[in-house]
Design an enzyme around this catalytic site. Structure first.
Site, PDB file in Angstrom:
ATOM      1  N   ARG A   1      11.342   3.859   3.334  1.00  0.00           N
ATOM      2  CA  ARG A   1      11.043   2.763   4.481  1.00  0.00           C
ATOM      3  C   ARG A   1      12.648   1.515   4.504  1.00  0.00           C
ATOM      4  O   ARG A   1      12.673   0.930   3.518  1.00  0.00           O
ATOM      5  CB  ARG A   1      10.028   1.613   3.703  1.00  0.00           C
TER       6      ARG A   1
ATOM      7  N   LYS B   1      25.564  -4.169  -1.850  1.00  0.00           N
ATOM      8  CA  LYS B   1      27.216  -5.203  -2.939  1.00  0.00           C
ATOM      9  C   LYS B   1      27.434  -3.928  -1.048  1.00  0.00           C
ATOM     10  O   LYS B   1      28.662  -3.903  -0.800  1.00  0.00           O
ATOM     11  CB  LYS B   1      27.365  -4.320  -3.937  1.00  0.00           C
TER      12      LYS B   1
ATOM     13  N   ARG C   1       0.609  -1.619  -0.363  1.00  0.00           N
ATOM     14  CA  ARG C   1      -0.342   0.091   0.364  1.00  0.00           C
ATOM     15  C   ARG C   1       0.908   1.172   0.555  1.00  0.00           C
ATOM     16  O   ARG C   1       0.613   1.869  -0.898  1.00  0.00           O
ATOM     17  CB  ARG C   1      -0.793   0.048   1.178  1.00  0.00           C
ATOM     18  N   THR C   2       2.260   1.643   1.017  1.00  0.00           N
ATOM     19  CA  THR C   2       2.220   2.557   1.157  1.00  0.00           C
ATOM     20  C   THR C   2       3.387   2.541  -0.172  1.00  0.00           C
ATOM     21  O   THR C   2       3.207   4.118  -0.896  1.00  0.00           O
ATOM     22  CB  THR C   2       3.427   2.308   2.156  1.00  0.00           C
TER      23      THR C   2
ATOM     24  N   HIS D   1       5.415   5.627  11.465  1.00  0.00           N
ATOM     25  CA  HIS D   1       5.432   5.598  10.136  1.00  0.00           C
ATOM     26  C   HIS D   1       4.384   6.976  10.037  1.00  0.00           C
ATOM     27  O   HIS D   1       3.056   6.640  10.084  1.00  0.00           O
ATOM     28  CB  HIS D   1       4.349   4.504  10.105  1.00  0.00           C
TER      29      HIS D   1
HETATM   30  C1  NCD Z   1       2.141  -1.235   8.371  1.00  0.00           C
HETATM   31  C2  NCD Z   1       3.723  -0.686   8.177  1.00  0.00           C
HETATM   32  O1  NCD Z   1       4.411  -0.532   7.158  1.00  0.00           O
HETATM   33  O2  NCD Z   1       4.376  -0.279   9.199  1.00  0.00           O
HETATM   34  N1  NCD Z   1       1.597  -1.293   6.295  1.00  0.00           N
HETATM   35  C3  NCD Z   1       1.557   0.047   5.781  1.00  0.00           C
HETATM   36  O3  NCD Z   1       2.084   0.795   5.724  1.00  0.00           O
HETATM   37  N2  NCD Z   1      -0.110   0.037   5.851  1.00  0.00           N
HETATM   38  C4  NCD Z   1       1.579  -1.764   8.768  1.00  0.00           C
HETATM   39  C5  NCD Z   1       1.813  -3.684   9.094  1.00  0.00           C
HETATM   40  O4  NCD Z   1       2.870  -3.780   8.219  1.00  0.00           O
HETATM   41  O5  NCD Z   1       1.226  -3.799  10.070  1.00  0.00           O
END
Ligand code: NCD
Length: 306
Positions: A104, A83, A54-55, A132
Site C-alpha cells: 500500500r 533513509k 483491516r487490509t 483498491h
Molecule cells: C479503505 C482504504 O484504505 O481505501 N479502507 C480499507 O482498506 N478497508 C477505505 C478508507 O480508508 O476509507
C-alpha cells in the site's frame, strides 16, 4: 517460465477469474481445514507505506490460515524509505525474501513501478486515491453472499467519491454486469472523477448524480457508504466543512428496501451511526470477514496453487 500475475487494478482480472476467486472463497469458508497447509513454506511480504488495519490484518490472517508466513512493515517510518530508498528498491529487495507481496502506498501508480522490477507477484493494497482491487474482491464476495447476484442491482455510492479508491475499483468491477445502475451521492466538491464517468459512458452503464442521501435511499439494493478521505485533502478547512456531509441513522433507513444491504469498506468515522449496526441490513463487519477469505483465494491463485 510462467508469466508473473500481479493485481494492480481490478481490470487485471477477467470476469471469469473474479468469479473463480469468489467460488474458491466460498469453498474456503465452507471447508477451511482443506486449505490450512496450502501455503506451507511460502512467505507473504506486507509493505504498508500508508496506515491500514483491516487490509493488512486480513492479508496476514489469510496467509496464516493457509499455513504460510508473513513478514513486512506497517509504517513507512520503520522502513528504509526514511533513509531515502525508492519504492522500487524496497519492493525489489522484498522480492528476494518473499514469494508474494501486498503493498500500500500513498502515491497513485506506485505498485505499477514496483511490479516492473520484481520477480514475484505484486498485489496493490491501495495506491493513493486511485484503486483498491482487493477491497473490491471483498465487496464482490459480500454482494455474492448477501444478494446472490452481480446483475440487476441499483447501487448507491455515498460520500467521498473523488478520493475514495474503493469506490473507483468497485465501479470498474460492477460495470461489467448487466443492468447495474449507479447512484452517485456526494457533495459537488467530492464528485466521482471524470475519467470514471467516461469509462461508464463508454460501457453504456447507467449512472446519475445526486446530493441528498434521502432522495436515493428508497431505490437502492446496495448502499455503499464511504469516509471522507481526510489524508487526501490539501486544506484542512475543506475537510472540516465536508466531513459530516452524510450521516446514516436508523431514521434515514426508514424508506429503504427491506433487503437493501449497507456496506462500508471501513474505517468509519461519523458516516454511519453506531445505532445502525444492529439493523439486519448492516453488513460492513461481515464484509471485513469476507476480506480474509477472498484474500486467501487470491494468494492461492497468484501463486498458482489453486
Ligand atoms: C479503505 C482504504 O484504505 O481505501 N479502507 C480499507 O482498506 N478497508 C477505505 C478508507 O480508508 O476509507
Amino acid at each position: 517460465m510462467n508469466e508473473i500475475r500481479n493485481l494492480i487494478n481490478i481490470t487485471d482480472l477477467s470476469t471469469e477469474e473474479i468469479e473463480h476467486l469468489v467460488t474458491v472463497a466460498d469453498d474456503i469458508m465452507a471447508h477451511p481445514e482443506a486449505y490450512q497447509d496450502m501455503c506451507a513454506h511460502k512467505k507473504l511480504a506486507t509493505l504498508f507505506f500508508e496506515p491500514s488495519t483491516r487490509t493488512r490484518l486480513s492479508f496476514t490472517a489469510a496467509m496464516m490460515d493457509l499455513g504460510g508466513n508473513v513478514l513486512g512493515f506497517a509504517d513507512a517510518n520503520s522502513s528504509s524509505a526514511t533513509k531515502g530508498e525508492s519504492v522500487a528498491d524496497t519492493v525489489t529487495m522484498a522480492g528476494c525474501y518473499a514469494d508474494i507481496i501486498a503493498m500500500r502506498h500513498p502515491k497513485e501508480g506506485a505498485p505499477v513501478v514496483a511490479a516492473r522490477r520484481t520477480t514475484v507477484p505484486i498485489i496493490n493494497a491501495g495506491d493513493g486515491g486511485h484503486f483498491h482491487p482487493t477491497q473490491t474482491l471483498t465487496d464482490l464476495l459480500t454482494i455474492h453472499r448477501k444478494k446472490s447476484r452481480f446483475s440487476h442491482l441499483t447501487i448507491g455510492l455515498c460520500g467521498d467519491l473523488m478520493f475514495g479508491r474503493t469506490v473507483h475499483s468497485l465501479i470498474e468491477a460492477m460495470s461489467r454486469y448487466e443492468d447495474v445502475h449507479f447512484i452517485l451521492i456526494s457533495p459537488p466538491e467530492l464528485r466521482l472523477p471524470d475519467y470514471m464517468k467516461e469509462m461508464m459512458d463508454q460501457k453504456g452503464v447507467l449512472w446519475e448524480e445526486c446530493e441528498k442521501l434521502e432522495d436515493a435511499i428508497p431505490k437502492l439494493d446496495i448502499l455503499y457508504m464511504t469516509r471522507v478521505q481526510k489524508e487526501r485533502f490539501f486544506n484542512e478547512a475543506d475537510y472540516i466543512r465536508l466531513k459530516d456531509s452524510y450521516i446514516l441513522t436508523r431514521k434515514k433507513l426508514g424508506p429503504a428496501k427491506a433487503d437493501m444491504i449497507i456496506m462500508h469498506p471501513l474505517p468509519r468515522v461519523n458516516e454511519i451511526q453506531v445505532e445502525v449496526d444492529d439493523d439486519p441490513r448492516a453488513c460492513y463487519f461481515y464484509q471485513a470477514l469476507c476480506g480474509k477469505y477472498i484474500r486467501m483465494a487470491l494468494i492461492l491463485y497468484l501463486l498458482g496453487l489453486k
